[in-house]
Motif scaffolding. Sequence first.
Motif, PDB file in Angstrom:
ATOM      1  N   ASP A 212       0.865  -1.182   0.000  1.00  0.00           N
ATOM      2  CA  ASP A 212       0.000   0.000   0.000  1.00  0.00           C
ATOM      3  C   ASP A 212       0.900   1.230   0.000  1.00  0.00           C
ATOM      4  O   ASP A 212       1.569   1.535   0.992  1.00  0.00           O
ATOM      5  CB  ASP A 212      -0.904  -0.020   1.229  1.00  0.00           C
ATOM      6  N   VAL A 213       0.937   1.938  -1.127  1.00  0.00           N
ATOM      7  CA  VAL A 213       1.835   3.082  -1.315  1.00  0.00           C
ATOM      8  C   VAL A 213       1.135   4.360  -0.870  1.00  0.00           C
ATOM      9  O   VAL A 213       0.025   4.660  -1.312  1.00  0.00           O
ATOM     10  CB  VAL A 213       2.258   3.194  -2.799  1.00  0.00           C
ATOM     11  N   GLY A 214       1.796   5.140  -0.004  1.00  0.00           N
ATOM     12  CA  GLY A 214       1.189   6.361   0.511  1.00  0.00           C
ATOM     13  C   GLY A 214       0.106   6.031   1.516  1.00  0.00           C
ATOM     14  O   GLY A 214      -1.008   6.564   1.469  1.00  0.00           O
ATOM     15  N   CYS A 215       0.441   5.162   2.480  1.00  0.00           N
ATOM     16  CA  CYS A 215      -0.570   4.564   3.364  1.00  0.00           C
ATOM     17  C   CYS A 215      -1.019   5.473   4.492  1.00  0.00           C
ATOM     18  O   CYS A 215      -1.972   5.150   5.199  1.00  0.00           O
ATOM     19  CB  CYS A 215      -0.035   3.255   3.935  1.00  0.00           C
ATOM     20  N   SER A 216      -0.332   6.590   4.742  1.00  0.00           N
ATOM     21  CA  SER A 216      -0.661   7.493   5.848  1.00  0.00           C
ATOM     22  C   SER A 216      -0.682   6.710   7.163  1.00  0.00           C
ATOM     23  O   SER A 216       0.272   5.999   7.473  1.00  0.00           O
ATOM     24  CB  SER A 216      -1.986   8.204   5.584  1.00  0.00           C
TER      25      SER A 216
ATOM     26  N   LEU B  83      -1.810  -3.692 -10.258  1.00  0.00           N
ATOM     27  CA  LEU B  83      -1.635  -2.355  -9.702  1.00  0.00           C
ATOM     28  C   LEU B  83      -3.003  -1.706  -9.664  1.00  0.00           C
ATOM     29  O   LEU B  83      -3.677  -1.593 -10.703  1.00  0.00           O
ATOM     30  CB  LEU B  83      -0.682  -1.541 -10.567  1.00  0.00           C
ATOM     31  N   ILE B  84      -3.449  -1.303  -8.475  1.00  0.00           N
ATOM     32  CA  ILE B  84      -4.734  -0.621  -8.314  1.00  0.00           C
ATOM     33  C   ILE B  84      -4.467   0.845  -8.013  1.00  0.00           C
ATOM     34  O   ILE B  84      -3.799   1.175  -7.028  1.00  0.00           O
ATOM     35  CB  ILE B  84      -5.562  -1.233  -7.166  1.00  0.00           C
ATOM     36  N   LEU B  85      -4.984   1.723  -8.847  1.00  0.00           N
ATOM     37  CA  LEU B  85      -4.828   3.164  -8.665  1.00  0.00           C
ATOM     38  C   LEU B  85      -6.187   3.778  -8.365  1.00  0.00           C
ATOM     39  O   LEU B  85      -7.178   3.466  -9.024  1.00  0.00           O
ATOM     40  CB  LEU B  85      -4.230   3.803  -9.916  1.00  0.00           C
ATOM     41  N   VAL B  86      -6.225   4.654  -7.362  1.00  0.00           N
ATOM     42  CA  VAL B  86      -7.469   5.325  -6.958  1.00  0.00           C
ATOM     43  C   VAL B  86      -7.165   6.809  -6.816  1.00  0.00           C
ATOM     44  O   VAL B  86      -6.432   7.219  -5.905  1.00  0.00           O
ATOM     45  CB  VAL B  86      -8.008   4.757  -5.631  1.00  0.00           C
ATOM     46  N   HIS B  87      -7.727   7.616  -7.720  1.00  0.00           N
ATOM     47  CA  HIS B  87      -7.436   9.053  -7.715  1.00  0.00           C
ATOM     48  C   HIS B  87      -8.657   9.833  -8.189  1.00  0.00           C
ATOM     49  O   HIS B  87      -9.570   9.262  -8.805  1.00  0.00           O
ATOM     50  CB  HIS B  87      -6.231   9.359  -8.627  1.00  0.00           C
ATOM     51  N   PRO B  88      -8.676  11.147  -7.932  1.00  0.00           N
ATOM     52  CA  PRO B  88      -9.808  11.967  -8.365  1.00  0.00           C
ATOM     53  C   PRO B  88     -10.008  11.906  -9.868  1.00  0.00           C
ATOM     54  O   PRO B  88      -9.044  11.800 -10.647  1.00  0.00           O
ATOM     55  CB  PRO B  88      -9.409  13.379  -7.915  1.00  0.00           C
ATOM     56  N   TRP B  89     -11.265  11.976 -10.274  1.00  0.00           N
ATOM     57  CA  TRP B  89     -11.639  11.972 -11.683  1.00  0.00           C
ATOM     58  C   TRP B  89     -12.151  13.360 -12.063  1.00  0.00           C
ATOM     59  O   TRP B  89     -12.891  13.965 -11.290  1.00  0.00           O
ATOM     60  CB  TRP B  89     -12.728  10.922 -11.934  1.00  0.00           C
TER      61      TRP B  89
ATOM     62  N   ARG C 189       6.635  10.514 -14.555  1.00  0.00           N
ATOM     63  CA  ARG C 189       7.106   9.362 -15.330  1.00  0.00           C
ATOM     64  C   ARG C 189       7.952   8.440 -14.470  1.00  0.00           C
ATOM     65  O   ARG C 189       7.808   7.210 -14.513  1.00  0.00           O
ATOM     66  CB  ARG C 189       7.914   9.835 -16.544  1.00  0.00           C
ATOM     67  N   LEU C 190       8.838   9.010 -13.657  1.00  0.00           N
ATOM     68  CA  LEU C 190       9.688   8.200 -12.788  1.00  0.00           C
ATOM     69  C   LEU C 190       8.858   7.447 -11.745  1.00  0.00           C
ATOM     70  O   LEU C 190       9.089   6.261 -11.486  1.00  0.00           O
ATOM     71  CB  LEU C 190      10.718   9.097 -12.081  1.00  0.00           C
ATOM     72  N   ALA C 191       7.895   8.133 -11.144  1.00  0.00           N
ATOM     73  CA  ALA C 191       7.042   7.487 -10.155  1.00  0.00           C
ATOM     74  C   ALA C 191       6.216   6.370 -10.780  1.00  0.00           C
ATOM     75  O   ALA C 191       6.045   5.296 -10.185  1.00  0.00           O
ATOM     76  CB  ALA C 191       6.121   8.519  -9.499  1.00  0.00           C
ATOM     77  N   SER C 192       5.723   6.612 -11.981  1.00  0.00           N
ATOM     78  CA  SER C 192       4.939   5.590 -12.678  1.00  0.00           C
ATOM     79  C   SER C 192       5.799   4.368 -12.989  1.00  0.00           C
ATOM     80  O   SER C 192       5.362   3.217 -12.805  1.00  0.00           O
ATOM     81  CB  SER C 192       4.355   6.160 -13.973  1.00  0.00           C
ATOM     82  N   ALA C 193       7.019   4.603 -13.455  1.00  0.00           N
ATOM     83  CA  ALA C 193       7.928   3.491 -13.735  1.00  0.00           C
ATOM     84  C   ALA C 193       8.241   2.698 -12.474  1.00  0.00           C
ATOM     85  O   ALA C 193       8.372   1.470 -12.510  1.00  0.00           O
ATOM     86  CB  ALA C 193       9.213   4.016 -14.375  1.00  0.00           C
ATOM     87  N   ARG C 194       8.328   3.401 -11.352  1.00  0.00           N
ATOM     88  CA  ARG C 194       8.605   2.718 -10.086  1.00  0.00           C
ATOM     89  C   ARG C 194       7.432   1.831  -9.692  1.00  0.00           C
ATOM     90  O   ARG C 194       7.614   0.702  -9.226  1.00  0.00           O
ATOM     91  CB  ARG C 194       8.852   3.762  -8.992  1.00  0.00           C
ATOM     92  N   LEU C 195       6.213   2.315  -9.871  1.00  0.00           N
ATOM     93  CA  LEU C 195       5.038   1.505  -9.571  1.00  0.00           C
ATOM     94  C   LEU C 195       5.000   0.249 -10.437  1.00  0.00           C
ATOM     95  O   LEU C 195       4.731  -0.852  -9.946  1.00  0.00           O
ATOM     96  CB  LEU C 195       3.761   2.325  -9.784  1.00  0.00           C
ATOM     97  N   VAL C 196       5.278   0.412 -11.715  1.00  0.00           N
ATOM     98  CA  VAL C 196       5.288  -0.737 -12.630  1.00  0.00           C
ATOM     99  C   VAL C 196       6.309  -1.762 -12.163  1.00  0.00           C
ATOM    100  O   VAL C 196       6.052  -2.973 -12.155  1.00  0.00           O
ATOM    101  CB  VAL C 196       5.576  -0.271 -14.069  1.00  0.00           C
ATOM    102  N   ASP C 197       7.468  -1.288 -11.735  1.00  0.00           N
ATOM    103  CA  ASP C 197       8.549  -2.176 -11.312  1.00  0.00           C
ATOM    104  C   ASP C 197       8.212  -2.949 -10.040  1.00  0.00           C
ATOM    105  O   ASP C 197       8.771  -4.015  -9.786  1.00  0.00           O
ATOM    106  CB  ASP C 197       9.825  -1.353 -11.102  1.00  0.00           C
TER     107      ASP C 197
ATOM    108  N   LEU D 244      -0.372  10.074  -6.460  1.00  0.00           N
ATOM    109  CA  LEU D 244       0.434  10.444  -7.627  1.00  0.00           C
ATOM    110  C   LEU D 244       0.471  11.944  -7.874  1.00  0.00           C
ATOM    111  O   LEU D 244       1.459  12.461  -8.418  1.00  0.00           O
ATOM    112  CB  LEU D 244      -0.069   9.720  -8.877  1.00  0.00           C
ATOM    113  N   TYR D 245      -0.564  12.687  -7.488  1.00  0.00           N
ATOM    114  CA  TYR D 245      -0.518  14.134  -7.745  1.00  0.00           C
ATOM    115  C   TYR D 245       0.523  14.831  -6.873  1.00  0.00           C
ATOM    116  O   TYR D 245       0.913  15.955  -7.157  1.00  0.00           O
ATOM    117  CB  TYR D 245      -1.888  14.792  -7.604  1.00  0.00           C
ATOM    118  N   TYR D 246       1.008  14.171  -5.823  1.00  0.00           N
ATOM    119  CA  TYR D 246       2.045  14.775  -4.996  1.00  0.00           C
ATOM    120  C   TYR D 246       3.425  14.723  -5.650  1.00  0.00           C
ATOM    121  O   TYR D 246       4.311  15.484  -5.266  1.00  0.00           O
ATOM    122  CB  TYR D 246       2.125  14.071  -3.636  1.00  0.00           C
TER     123      TYR D 246
END
Length: 206
Positions: free
Chosen positions: A70-74, A164-170, A148-156, A138-140
């Motif tokens: 869980d990335v950015g779990c607070s 990979l489950i992403l949940v962000h504002p639409w 791009r770097l953060a996205s590549a890290r998630l893929v890795d 991701l907006y942070y």
Amino acid sequence: MPLPELLHRALFKGVSLLPPAVQAALLRRYFDWWHRSPDPWRLGTDDYERHKYATTLRLLPDRTYRHILDVGCSEGVFTHMLATGHPEAEVTGVDVSERALNRARGRPGPARLSFTRADLISYERSRAFDLVVCAETLYYVGRHERLRLASARLVDLVRPGGLLILVHPWPEARRLYTHIDGAMTRVLHHVERDSPRPFAVTAFEA
């Protein structure tokens, strides 16, 4: 998007122009400051957050997950939900704020649940994960190259065949997922439009 949120996004786009190590240090200080009081965003009590968590869990594909991140779990509210729902899995929560993580560690939970302080770009994985969840994070990381770097890290972080489950504002999610779409296969996309703050739950398979 309301003006305060636009200003919020602009701030972090500006911070992303700094060298990665400086950006990471500023984010740590920022989120430690926010967490000077428990649960500053009311992640454990807010109706919107509870609805978002329930929607994400409902849409999560029914699979066996042995290693979950869980990335950015607070303070670990959703991380604990993942651990409760998947007691057979090793669940790791990652965040930049040590204050938030100390509260996450203080909540009773399964033995296979752990928390690590790290930022997304510099996080050193010890394994690839069956499931990686990244929500409202991701907006942070800021603008083009840093995203791009953060996205590549998630893929890795995701093992072959993992999710990979992403949940962000639409509709902001459309911009945030640009680099993921080119690297993984989108297998699920749900937009919760009736929410006071519309959000998207999107699953990508490695």
